[in-house]
Scaffold this active site. Structure first.
Site, PDB file in Angstrom:
ATOM      1  N   ASP A  11      16.446  13.397 -30.052  1.00  0.00           N
ATOM      2  CA  ASP A  11      17.412  13.780 -31.090  1.00  0.00           C
ATOM      3  C   ASP A  11      16.751  14.481 -32.265  1.00  0.00           C
ATOM      4  O   ASP A  11      17.347  14.604 -33.331  1.00  0.00           O
ATOM      5  CB  ASP A  11      18.168  12.548 -31.580  1.00  0.00           C
ATOM      6  CG  ASP A  11      17.247  11.496 -32.203  1.00  0.00           C
ATOM      7  OD1 ASP A  11      16.008  11.692 -32.175  1.00  0.00           O
ATOM      8  OD2 ASP A  11      17.754  10.480 -32.711  1.00  0.00           O
ATOM      9  N   GLU A  52      24.914   1.441 -33.184  1.00  0.00           N
ATOM     10  CA  GLU A  52      23.575   1.973 -32.937  1.00  0.00           C
ATOM     11  C   GLU A  52      23.031   1.579 -31.578  1.00  0.00           C
ATOM     12  O   GLU A  52      22.253   2.327 -30.969  1.00  0.00           O
ATOM     13  CB  GLU A  52      22.617   1.466 -34.023  1.00  0.00           C
ATOM     14  CG  GLU A  52      22.944   1.938 -35.434  1.00  0.00           C
ATOM     15  CD  GLU A  52      22.160   3.159 -35.835  1.00  0.00           C
ATOM     16  OE1 GLU A  52      21.114   3.411 -35.213  1.00  0.00           O
ATOM     17  OE2 GLU A  52      22.579   3.861 -36.770  1.00  0.00           O
TER      18      GLU A  52
END
Length: 273
Positions: A66, A50
């Site tokens: 995103d 991540e």
């Protein structure tokens, strides 16, 4: 019988019985990610996926474009998927007084309602300055990080561990694979969620390594062809997560014992012993 022999025999029997008793009383070490050491490794691996770091990024906050607005904190909580609102609300409850994030509660609720009605999850109206406020608060007030831990456990860790137990997945690596999937895909039963991928993989049938390989193959398929076309490019960028987990299976690192090292997207990471 010779009294000395009787005494020696009694002492020997006593020693054996004492050993049996201590063995029975010894604590059984926790399995899988219930073991804090295994959980530490699993969370370091997920953080490398991540955040390109094995450290949990409690203070991080950014806009990734995103479709999910602002991404913040140790588990990538986002303004467009409800969990960032939950963290801020939990922090407010822990603090009991007005906090530096209080003024963002109303905009986060508005975005939450908008998304629930089919609106844009990437909208950040009213969240100007949020990233700086989050970072500063995380570094100065441990209650924000405590709130992150609590929401992470509620939304991800405990539901995933429950799912793992129902599926019969007991190894630390198997549970790591499910946890990483749950964090990225969600823990519900949506078309790309963890529950759906577990169901598609089928019964474990006593062969966890084989089951785990099938599970990761199914996850790869969902990343390559997600149910929602607008997320396809972002999700395909996560294929190296599956590659890394498959290498752990190939190496038979099912206990995630330290020291452990791995490669993700061309970068080397490790957790020392």
């Amino acid at each position: 019988m010779n009294p000395r022999l009787l005494l020696a025999l009694a002492l020997a029997i006593g020693t054996v019985l004492a050993g049996c008793g201590s063995h029975e009383a010894a604590a059984v070490p926790p399995a899988g990610l219930d073991d804090p050491a295994h959980r530490r490794v699993a969370e370091a691996v997920i953080s490398s996926f991540e955040n390109s770091s094995t450290d949990l990024p409690y203070a991080a906050a950014q806009r990734l474009d995103d479709g999910r607005g602002i991404t913040a904190g140790r588990a990538g909580f986002t303004s467009g998927t409800h969990d960032l609102l939950l963290v801020v609300q939990r922090y407010e409850a822990l603090a009991g007084t007005s906090t530096p994030l209080h003024r963002y509660v109303r905009p986060l609720r508005a975005i939450d309602t908008q998304v629930a009605d089919g609106g844009d999850g990437d909208d950040t109206t009213g969240l100007g300055g949020f990233e700086a406020a989050w970072a500063s608060t995380s570094r100065s007030d441990p209650r924000l990080n405590q709130a992150q831990d609590a929401v992470y456990d509620d939304l991800y860790f405990r539901p995933v561990m429950d799912q793992a137990r129902r599926a019969g997945v007991t190894t630390a690596l198997g549970q790591l694979a499910l946890l990483d999937t749950g964090i990225q895909h969600g823990t519900g039963t949506g078309p790309d969620d963890l529950g759906t991928i577990v169901t598609e993989t089928g019964p474990l049938a006593g062969d966890e390594p084989g089951w785990l390989r099938r599970f990761l193959e199914n996850r790869r398929r969902h990343l390559e062809h997600p149910a929602y076309a607008e997320t396809a490019e972002v999700w395909r960028e996560s294929l190296p997560r599956v590659d890394t987990l498959e290498r752990f299976v190939d190496q038979q690192r099912f206990d995630l014992a330290t020291p452990v090292d791995w490669t993700f997207a061309g970068q080397r990471f490790s957790v020392p012993g």
